[in-house]
Write a protein that holds these residues in place. Structure first.
Motif, PDB file in Angstrom:
ATOM      1  N   LYS A 253       0.833  -1.213   0.000  1.00  8.42           N
ATOM      2  CA  LYS A 253       0.000   0.000   0.000  1.00  8.42           C
ATOM      3  C   LYS A 253       0.863   1.258   0.000  1.00  8.42           C
ATOM      4  O   LYS A 253       0.569   2.220  -0.716  1.00  8.42           O
ATOM      5  CB  LYS A 253      -0.942   0.008   1.204  1.00  8.42           C
ATOM      6  CG  LYS A 253      -2.057  -1.016   1.107  1.00  8.42           C
ATOM      7  CD  LYS A 253      -2.955  -0.922   2.323  1.00  8.42           C
ATOM      8  CE  LYS A 253      -3.987  -2.008   2.341  1.00  8.42           C
ATOM      9  NZ  LYS A 253      -4.834  -1.959   3.541  1.00  8.42           N
ATOM     10  N   ASP A 254       1.935   1.261   0.787  1.00  3.48           N
ATOM     11  CA  ASP A 254       2.838   2.417   0.807  1.00  3.48           C
ATOM     12  C   ASP A 254       3.520   2.587  -0.542  1.00  3.48           C
ATOM     13  O   ASP A 254       3.650   3.708  -1.052  1.00  3.48           O
ATOM     14  CB  ASP A 254       3.893   2.263   1.896  1.00  3.48           C
ATOM     15  CG  ASP A 254       3.324   2.374   3.306  1.00  3.48           C
ATOM     16  OD1 ASP A 254       2.141   2.759   3.451  1.00  3.48           O
ATOM     17  OD2 ASP A 254       4.064   2.062   4.260  1.00  3.48           O
ATOM     18  N   LEU A 255       3.956   1.477  -1.114  1.00  2.00           N
ATOM     19  CA  LEU A 255       4.614   1.545  -2.422  1.00  2.00           C
ATOM     20  C   LEU A 255       3.645   2.030  -3.498  1.00  2.00           C
ATOM     21  O   LEU A 255       4.011   2.824  -4.366  1.00  2.00           O
ATOM     22  CB  LEU A 255       5.203   0.180  -2.799  1.00  2.00           C
ATOM     23  CG  LEU A 255       6.439  -0.240  -2.016  1.00  2.00           C
ATOM     24  CD1 LEU A 255       6.735  -1.722  -2.224  1.00  2.00           C
ATOM     25  CD2 LEU A 255       7.637   0.608  -2.419  1.00  2.00           C
ATOM     26  N   TYR A 256       2.404   1.569  -3.431  1.00  2.00           N
ATOM     27  CA  TYR A 256       1.405   2.010  -4.398  1.00  2.00           C
ATOM     28  C   TYR A 256       1.147   3.512  -4.258  1.00  2.00           C
ATOM     29  O   TYR A 256       1.048   4.229  -5.260  1.00  2.00           O
ATOM     30  CB  TYR A 256       0.101   1.222  -4.228  1.00  2.00           C
ATOM     31  CG  TYR A 256      -0.964   1.566  -5.244  1.00  2.00           C
ATOM     32  CD1 TYR A 256      -0.731   1.406  -6.601  1.00  2.00           C
ATOM     33  CD2 TYR A 256      -2.197   2.055  -4.847  1.00  2.00           C
ATOM     34  CE1 TYR A 256      -1.710   1.718  -7.547  1.00  2.00           C
ATOM     35  CE2 TYR A 256      -3.179   2.362  -5.774  1.00  2.00           C
ATOM     36  CZ  TYR A 256      -2.924   2.193  -7.115  1.00  2.00           C
ATOM     37  OH  TYR A 256      -3.895   2.503  -8.045  1.00  2.00           O
ATOM     38  N   GLY A 257       1.065   4.006  -3.019  1.00  2.00           N
ATOM     39  CA  GLY A 257       0.893   5.438  -2.802  1.00  2.00           C
ATOM     40  C   GLY A 257       2.053   6.235  -3.367  1.00  2.00           C
ATOM     41  O   GLY A 257       1.859   7.269  -4.021  1.00  2.00           O
ATOM     42  N   SER A 258       3.274   5.752  -3.162  1.00  2.00           N
ATOM     43  CA  SER A 258       4.460   6.429  -3.713  1.00  2.00           C
ATOM     44  C   SER A 258       4.449   6.382  -5.237  1.00  2.00           C
ATOM     45  O   SER A 258       4.822   7.351  -5.906  1.00  2.00           O
ATOM     46  CB  SER A 258       5.735   5.767  -3.186  1.00  2.00           C
ATOM     47  OG  SER A 258       5.836   5.915  -1.788  1.00  2.00           O
ATOM     48  N   TYR A 259       4.002   5.260  -5.782  1.00  2.00           N
ATOM     49  CA  TYR A 259       3.885   5.080  -7.232  1.00  2.00           C
ATOM     50  C   TYR A 259       2.926   6.128  -7.816  1.00  2.00           C
ATOM     51  O   TYR A 259       3.239   6.780  -8.810  1.00  2.00           O
ATOM     52  CB  TYR A 259       3.408   3.651  -7.490  1.00  2.00           C
ATOM     53  CG  TYR A 259       2.879   3.334  -8.857  1.00  2.00           C
ATOM     54  CD1 TYR A 259       3.739   3.096  -9.923  1.00  2.00           C
ATOM     55  CD2 TYR A 259       1.509   3.210  -9.080  1.00  2.00           C
ATOM     56  CE1 TYR A 259       3.238   2.763 -11.171  1.00  2.00           C
ATOM     57  CE2 TYR A 259       1.004   2.870 -10.317  1.00  2.00           C
ATOM     58  CZ  TYR A 259       1.877   2.652 -11.364  1.00  2.00           C
ATOM     59  OH  TYR A 259       1.386   2.320 -12.600  1.00  2.00           O
ATOM     60  N   LEU A 260       1.771   6.300  -7.177  1.00  2.43           N
ATOM     61  CA  LEU A 260       0.804   7.292  -7.654  1.00  2.43           C
ATOM     62  C   LEU A 260       1.354   8.700  -7.531  1.00  2.43           C
ATOM     63  O   LEU A 260       1.209   9.520  -8.454  1.00  2.43           O
ATOM     64  CB  LEU A 260      -0.513   7.168  -6.886  1.00  2.43           C
ATOM     65  CG  LEU A 260      -1.311   5.884  -7.119  1.00  2.43           C
ATOM     66  CD1 LEU A 260      -2.534   5.857  -6.208  1.00  2.43           C
ATOM     67  CD2 LEU A 260      -1.713   5.743  -8.580  1.00  2.43           C
ATOM     68  N   GLU A 261       2.001   9.005  -6.410  1.00  4.19           N
ATOM     69  CA  GLU A 261       2.583  10.333  -6.202  1.00  4.19           C
ATOM     70  C   GLU A 261       3.652  10.654  -7.238  1.00  4.19           C
ATOM     71  O   GLU A 261       3.839  11.807  -7.610  1.00  4.19           O
ATOM     72  CB  GLU A 261       3.187  10.436  -4.804  1.00  4.19           C
ATOM     73  CG  GLU A 261       2.161  10.524  -3.702  1.00  4.19           C
ATOM     74  CD  GLU A 261       2.795  10.471  -2.318  1.00  4.19           C
ATOM     75  OE1 GLU A 261       4.038  10.611  -2.207  1.00  4.19           O
ATOM     76  OE2 GLU A 261       2.041  10.277  -1.340  1.00  4.19           O
ATOM     77  N   ALA A 262       4.340   9.618  -7.718  1.00  4.46           N
ATOM     78  CA  ALA A 262       5.412   9.816  -8.695  1.00  4.46           C
ATOM     79  C   ALA A 262       4.897   9.805 -10.133  1.00  4.46           C
ATOM     80  O   ALA A 262       5.687   9.838 -11.069  1.00  4.46           O
ATOM     81  CB  ALA A 262       6.489   8.747  -8.511  1.00  4.46           C
TER      82      ALA A 262
END
Length: 131
Positions: free
Chosen positions: A52-61
């Motif tokens: 979930k954290d990685l997905y959030g970072s993915y979206l932010e990037a």
């Protein structure tokens, strides 16, 4: 991804003896896919297994916001974090996507990342076909 697709052919919509292998591989596809994307963007992220954290970072990037992928992440986050598929207790039940649904959502995700890190669709198709 090729291994997931081959195993999912055997049980696309039901959980079977193949399911633990599919989910173990699927969790790694998600985790490493996000990390590959973020590394290619020089984005910072924690070297852990929190989907979930990685997905959030993915979206932010600037990653693609895909409701199907978000659903896969939501369902796979806890078992992947706890290494559930590596050391599966017999009495525990988890809600996870069907093998076919997982395979269907992971392939476009990988193609998208491959397009961005390889320089274009022609190179990413050859990369994915090669396994």
């Amino acid at each position: 991804m090729l291994s997931i697709k081959h195993l999912a052919v055997e049980s696309p919509d039901v959980h079977s003896a193949h399911s633990p292998a599919i989910y173990l591989l699927g969790g790694f596809v998600l985790e490493l896919g996000f990390k590959s994307f973020l590394s290619g963007r020089s984005a910072s992220f924690k070297f852990d297994h929190k989907l979930k954290d990685l997905y959030g970072s993915y979206l932010e990037a600037g990653g693609e916001d895909d409701p199907g992928l978000a659903e896969m992440v939501e369902m796979m986050a806890d078992p992947h974090q706890r290494h559930f598929w590596r050391y599966m207790p017999a009495e525990e039940q988890m809600l996870v996507p069907t093998p076919g649904a997982l395979a269907n959502h992971l392939e476009p995700f990988l193609i998208s990342i491959a397009n961005q890190v390889s320089g274009g669709p022609e190179l990413s198709k050859a990369w994915l076909d090669a396994g």
